[in-house]
Scaffold this motif. Structure first.
Motif, PDB file in Angstrom:
ATOM      1  N   ARG A  57       7.587  22.479 -16.406  1.00 34.45           N
ATOM      2  CA  ARG A  57       6.413  21.910 -17.744  1.00 34.45           C
ATOM      3  C   ARG A  57       5.707  22.635 -19.003  1.00 34.45           C
ATOM      4  O   ARG A  57       5.274  21.492 -19.807  1.00 34.45           O
ATOM      5  CB  ARG A  57       5.135  21.834 -16.795  1.00 34.45           C
ATOM      6  N   LEU A  58       5.836  23.778 -18.828  1.00 33.88           N
ATOM      7  CA  LEU A  58       5.290  24.434 -20.010  1.00 33.88           C
ATOM      8  C   LEU A  58       6.044  24.322 -21.361  1.00 33.88           C
ATOM      9  O   LEU A  58       5.519  23.881 -22.398  1.00 33.88           O
ATOM     10  CB  LEU A  58       5.491  25.637 -20.080  1.00 33.88           C
ATOM     11  N   VAL A  59       7.387  23.966 -21.254  1.00 30.37           N
ATOM     12  CA  VAL A  59       8.357  24.168 -22.435  1.00 30.37           C
ATOM     13  C   VAL A  59       8.690  22.163 -22.253  1.00 30.37           C
ATOM     14  O   VAL A  59       9.485  21.435 -23.245  1.00 30.37           O
ATOM     15  CB  VAL A  59       9.877  24.460 -22.179  1.00 30.37           C
ATOM     16  N   GLY A  60       8.081  21.381 -21.546  1.00 30.94           N
ATOM     17  CA  GLY A  60       8.483  19.636 -21.405  1.00 30.94           C
ATOM     18  C   GLY A  60       9.998  19.998 -21.666  1.00 30.94           C
ATOM     19  O   GLY A  60      10.505  18.486 -21.965  1.00 30.94           O
ATOM     20  N   GLY A  61      10.215  20.394 -20.340  1.00 37.18           N
ATOM     21  CA  GLY A  61      11.921  19.844 -19.860  1.00 37.18           C
ATOM     22  C   GLY A  61      11.411  19.415 -17.894  1.00 37.18           C
ATOM     23  O   GLY A  61      11.031  18.679 -18.139  1.00 37.18           O
ATOM     24  N   SER A  62      12.856  19.227 -17.739  1.00 42.08           N
ATOM     25  CA  SER A  62      12.792  19.106 -16.568  1.00 42.08           C
ATOM     26  C   SER A  62      13.436  19.829 -15.584  1.00 42.08           C
ATOM     27  O   SER A  62      14.183  20.197 -15.652  1.00 42.08           O
ATOM     28  CB  SER A  62      14.150  17.539 -16.680  1.00 42.08           C
ATOM     29  N   LEU A  63      13.665  19.727 -14.286  1.00 44.77           N
ATOM     30  CA  LEU A  63      13.633  20.313 -13.042  1.00 44.77           C
ATOM     31  C   LEU A  63      14.643  19.787 -12.177  1.00 44.77           C
ATOM     32  O   LEU A  63      13.865  17.998 -11.461  1.00 44.77           O
ATOM     33  CB  LEU A  63      13.261  22.248 -12.929  1.00 44.77           C
ATOM     34  N   ASP A  64      15.436  20.236 -11.534  1.00 47.25           N
ATOM     35  CA  ASP A  64      15.747  19.712 -10.359  1.00 47.25           C
ATOM     36  C   ASP A  64      16.414  19.867  -9.276  1.00 47.25           C
ATOM     37  O   ASP A  64      17.922  20.796 -10.018  1.00 47.25           O
ATOM     38  CB  ASP A  64      17.592  17.996 -10.836  1.00 47.25           C
ATOM     39  N   THR A  65      15.444  20.393  -8.141  1.00 44.44           N
ATOM     40  CA  THR A  65      16.657  21.539  -7.239  1.00 44.44           C
ATOM     41  C   THR A  65      16.387  20.626  -5.881  1.00 44.44           C
ATOM     42  O   THR A  65      16.365  19.381  -5.720  1.00 44.44           O
ATOM     43  CB  THR A  65      14.792  22.467  -6.802  1.00 44.44           C
ATOM     44  N   GLY A  66      17.718  21.155  -4.889  1.00 40.64           N
ATOM     45  CA  GLY A  66      17.572  20.607  -3.829  1.00 40.64           C
ATOM     46  C   GLY A  66      18.806  20.920  -3.038  1.00 40.64           C
ATOM     47  O   GLY A  66      20.007  22.130  -4.035  1.00 40.64           O
ATOM     48  N   PRO A  67      19.956  20.751  -1.935  1.00 39.02           N
ATOM     49  CA  PRO A  67      19.909  21.481  -0.983  1.00 39.02           C
ATOM     50  C   PRO A  67      22.154  20.615  -1.391  1.00 39.02           C
ATOM     51  O   PRO A  67      21.784  19.438  -2.205  1.00 39.02           O
ATOM     52  CB  PRO A  67      20.284  21.508   0.150  1.00 39.02           C
ATOM     53  N   LEU A  68      23.255  21.295  -1.739  1.00 37.30           N
ATOM     54  CA  LEU A  68      24.381  20.417  -1.455  1.00 37.30           C
ATOM     55  C   LEU A  68      24.962  20.516  -0.836  1.00 37.30           C
ATOM     56  O   LEU A  68      24.610  20.696   0.404  1.00 37.30           O
ATOM     57  CB  LEU A  68      25.535  21.480  -2.577  1.00 37.30           C
ATOM     58  N   PRO A  69      25.820  19.681  -0.403  1.00 40.61           N
ATOM     59  CA  PRO A  69      26.628  18.942   0.149  1.00 40.61           C
ATOM     60  C   PRO A  69      27.481  19.862   1.856  1.00 40.61           C
ATOM     61  O   PRO A  69      27.592  19.590   2.628  1.00 40.61           O
ATOM     62  CB  PRO A  69      27.668  17.763   0.628  1.00 40.61           C
ATOM     63  N   ASP A  70      28.045  21.229   0.963  1.00 42.91           N
ATOM     64  CA  ASP A  70      28.746  22.017   1.335  1.00 42.91           C
ATOM     65  C   ASP A  70      27.465  23.131   2.080  1.00 42.91           C
ATOM     66  O   ASP A  70      28.244  24.011   2.911  1.00 42.91           O
ATOM     67  CB  ASP A  70      29.485  22.671   0.669  1.00 42.91           C
ATOM     68  N   GLY A  71      26.400  23.001   1.702  1.00 45.04           N
ATOM     69  CA  GLY A  71      25.435  24.156   2.343  1.00 45.04           C
ATOM     70  C   GLY A  71      24.955  24.932   1.790  1.00 45.04           C
ATOM     71  O   GLY A  71      24.128  25.579   1.948  1.00 45.04           O
ATOM     72  N   GLY A  72      25.324  24.424   0.231  1.00 43.99           N
ATOM     73  CA  GLY A  72      24.426  25.254  -0.820  1.00 43.99           C
ATOM     74  C   GLY A  72      23.771  24.707  -1.547  1.00 43.99           C
ATOM     75  O   GLY A  72      22.681  24.242  -0.590  1.00 43.99           O
ATOM     76  N   PHE A  73      23.445  25.833  -2.828  1.00 45.99           N
ATOM     77  CA  PHE A  73      21.556  24.929  -2.931  1.00 45.99           C
ATOM     78  C   PHE A  73      22.382  24.859  -5.175  1.00 45.99           C
ATOM     79  O   PHE A  73      22.515  25.937  -5.270  1.00 45.99           O
ATOM     80  CB  PHE A  73      20.899  26.180  -2.802  1.00 45.99           C
ATOM     81  N   LYS A  74      21.179  24.103  -5.174  1.00 43.28           N
ATOM     82  CA  LYS A  74      21.281  24.487  -6.984  1.00 43.28           C
ATOM     83  C   LYS A  74      19.898  24.468  -7.302  1.00 43.28           C
ATOM     84  O   LYS A  74      19.067  23.273  -7.128  1.00 43.28           O
ATOM     85  CB  LYS A  74      22.224  22.522  -6.545  1.00 43.28           C
ATOM     86  N   VAL A  75      19.876  24.196  -8.473  1.00 45.91           N
ATOM     87  CA  VAL A  75      18.541  24.443  -9.491  1.00 45.91           C
ATOM     88  C   VAL A  75      19.037  24.512 -10.727  1.00 45.91           C
ATOM     89  O   VAL A  75      19.850  24.865 -11.960  1.00 45.91           O
ATOM     90  CB  VAL A  75      17.916  25.649  -9.432  1.00 45.91           C
ATOM     91  N   ALA A  76      18.280  23.233 -11.665  1.00 48.18           N
ATOM     92  CA  ALA A  76      18.655  22.401 -12.462  1.00 48.18           C
ATOM     93  C   ALA A  76      17.918  22.630 -13.700  1.00 48.18           C
ATOM     94  O   ALA A  76      17.166  21.701 -12.472  1.00 48.18           O
ATOM     95  CB  ALA A  76      19.856  21.422 -12.336  1.00 48.18           C
ATOM     96  N   ALA A  77      17.559  22.842 -14.932  1.00 45.75           N
ATOM     97  CA  ALA A  77      16.758  22.545 -15.715  1.00 45.75           C
ATOM     98  C   ALA A  77      17.310  22.267 -17.032  1.00 45.75           C
ATOM     99  O   ALA A  77      18.301  23.072 -17.355  1.00 45.75           O
ATOM    100  CB  ALA A  77      15.993  23.729 -15.334  1.00 45.75           C
ATOM    101  N   VAL A  78      16.738  21.376 -17.856  1.00 48.52           N
ATOM    102  CA  VAL A  78      16.660  21.510 -18.954  1.00 48.52           C
ATOM    103  C   VAL A  78      15.561  21.510 -20.213  1.00 48.52           C
ATOM    104  O   VAL A  78      14.140  20.594 -19.225  1.00 48.52           O
ATOM    105  CB  VAL A  78      17.311  19.807 -19.112  1.00 48.52           C
ATOM    106  N   LEU A  79      15.605  22.938 -20.868  1.00 49.35           N
ATOM    107  CA  LEU A  79      15.166  23.079 -21.618  1.00 49.35           C
ATOM    108  C   LEU A  79      14.567  22.821 -22.894  1.00 49.35           C
ATOM    109  O   LEU A  79      16.075  23.110 -23.533  1.00 49.35           O
ATOM    110  CB  LEU A  79      14.437  24.651 -21.446  1.00 49.35           C
TER     111      LEU A  79
END
Length: 436
Positions: free
Chosen positions: A404-426
């Protein structure tokens, strides 16, 4: 010592009776049905279902007892039984009012049956009377206050004693003691169940309040940390401006006097702004955190961060576009570093040993920095550290604040295979890119 006179005893008895009457006529709650606050609909219907079952069972058996054992005519037996049983529907919403009706009906029934021949059975209370009265006590215990429950039990004792001793031609049997003991036990049990439910509800509410406070405190701490880091970033740039403006007349030959004065004014304004910013944000830097005055990390330090995580048992791979570290503004680079740092820390805590990929690339069309941290499921032989670490999800709060500080977007959540993803656009500021 003052001697107790008969008048004093009468006044004391009158006060106690007034107190008893007050508790018996003052419901402690509104007309919300029993279990009316339950979330599930079928739970809210349970009191009504129980009331219907009691009607279906107690009305026929009560009529049979009064007509067969005491020889009452059918209309009288039916009227007395309905008066004893029908108020159980009212007990779902107003059990104290239902108690008045049922208690009065029991006394009237006992007075009538005392003058009739008894073939068999009990007097003054029949089995349907005792069962219905016990369920009424349970409804009272789940709704009314402790003082009201005690008053109801005392009134039950008084009514029983008066019914069996004053002016009635027959003495009571064991049902008298049974009704008193059973009603008291049901009141005590119902009050204990209700008290436990209230304690659990209060504990749940307190836990929710504590969780909200923890999240709020974590958010404020993260904002304070961001403010400190921004102070360092902005202070660096303001210091550079002040030094460049002050030294420009000496580094550049042939600077006009007007331009030199302008450079001097710029340097003075920069120093004043820097001093004012330090006064405003200096309170955020306590003496314990003095070490944060060191240069803040960025994209160039991610390789060292990934190497450190690898030594902690998490095999991680880093992919960064060539020349990206020099193109990313310092504030965005700091946010990217902190997001990757928190994401890798979550992998160490919740999926130890899981293979992890960190990727940073530049989107020339936006322009923006695309950051992705993906981890595979943890190996079967690895044991999660979540049980020993406080994994409350507060790290995601800090990530969102950074984005939010730099006006970007964040997408987090579990993956179908049991892993986890953190994706951000800054987003990258074009002006800062050009300056860099």
């Amino acid at each position: 010592m003052k001697t107790l006179t008969p008048a004093d005893a009468r006044r004391f008895a009158a006060r106690q009776l007034r107190t008893l009457y007050k508790h018996l006529t003052s419901p402690s709650e509104d007309g919300t049905p029993l279990l009316g606050n339950a979330r599930r609909r079928w739970v809210r219907r349970i009191p009504y279902v129980v009331a219907v079952i009691l009607q279906a069972v107690l009305i026929p058996t009560g009529i049979v007892c009064l007509s067969h054992f005491y020889g009452l005519v059918l209309p009288v037996a039916a009227a007395l039984t309905l008066a004893q049983t029908a108020p159980l529907f009212l007990a779902v919403t107003r059990p104290l009012a239902a108690w008045w009706i049922i208690a009065a009906t029991l006394v009237i029934t006992a007075a009538i049956t005392a003058r009739h021949h008894q073939e068999m059975g009990s007097w003054p209370w029949t089995a349907p009377m005792v069962v219905g009265y016990s369920f009424l006590m349970l409804a009272l215990a789940l709704r009314e206050s402790r003082a009201t429950l005690l008053s109801v039990w005392v009134a039950t004792i008084l009514l029983t004693v008066l019914t069996t001793t004053l002016g009635l031609p027959r003495s009571g049997d064991g049902t008298t003691v049974l009704l008193i003991a059973l009603s008291g036990a049901v009141l005590l049990l119902g009050w204990a169940v209700r008290d436990r439910a209230v304690a659990r509800r209060l504990l749940t509410e307190q836990e929710q309040i504590s969780e909200v406070e923890r999240e709020r405190r974590t958010l404020l701490e993260e904002r304070t940390r961001i403010a400190r880091e921004l102070h360092d970033v902005v202070a660096h740039h303001m210091s550079v401006i002040a030094v460049q403006a002050a030294s420009a007349p000496y580094r550049i030959e042939g600077v006009p006097d007007a331009a030199a004065e302008e450079f001097t004014a710029i340097a003075g304004t920069a120093r004043e702004s820097l001093a004012e910013m330090r006064r405003l944000l200096g309170v955020l830097r306590s003496e314990e955190n003095g070490g944060e005055k060191a240069p803040q990390p960025g994209v160039a330090q991610l390789a060292q961060l990934v190497e450190t995580v690898g030594r902690a048992g998490v095999p991680a791979e880093l992919s960064v576009d060539e020349g990206l570290a020099e193109r990313v503004p310092q504030a965005v680079a700091l946010s990217a570093y902190r997001i990757v740092q928190e994401a890798l820390a979550n992998v160490v805590r919740h999926a130890p040993g899981a293979r992890t990929w960190v990727s940073l690339s530049a989107d020339e069309d936006a322009p923006a920095l695309r950051l992705t941290v993906v981890n595979a499921p943890p190996p079967q032989q690895s044991e999660s550290l979540e049980a020993s670490a406080e994994g409350t999800g507060h790290g995601l709060v800090g990530m969102r604040e950074r984005v939010r500080l730099v006006g970007g977007s964040l997408d987090t959540g579990p993956l179908p295979d049991g892993g986890f993803k953190v994706a951000a656009v800054l987003p990258l500021d074009p002006l800062q890119e050009t300056t860099a």
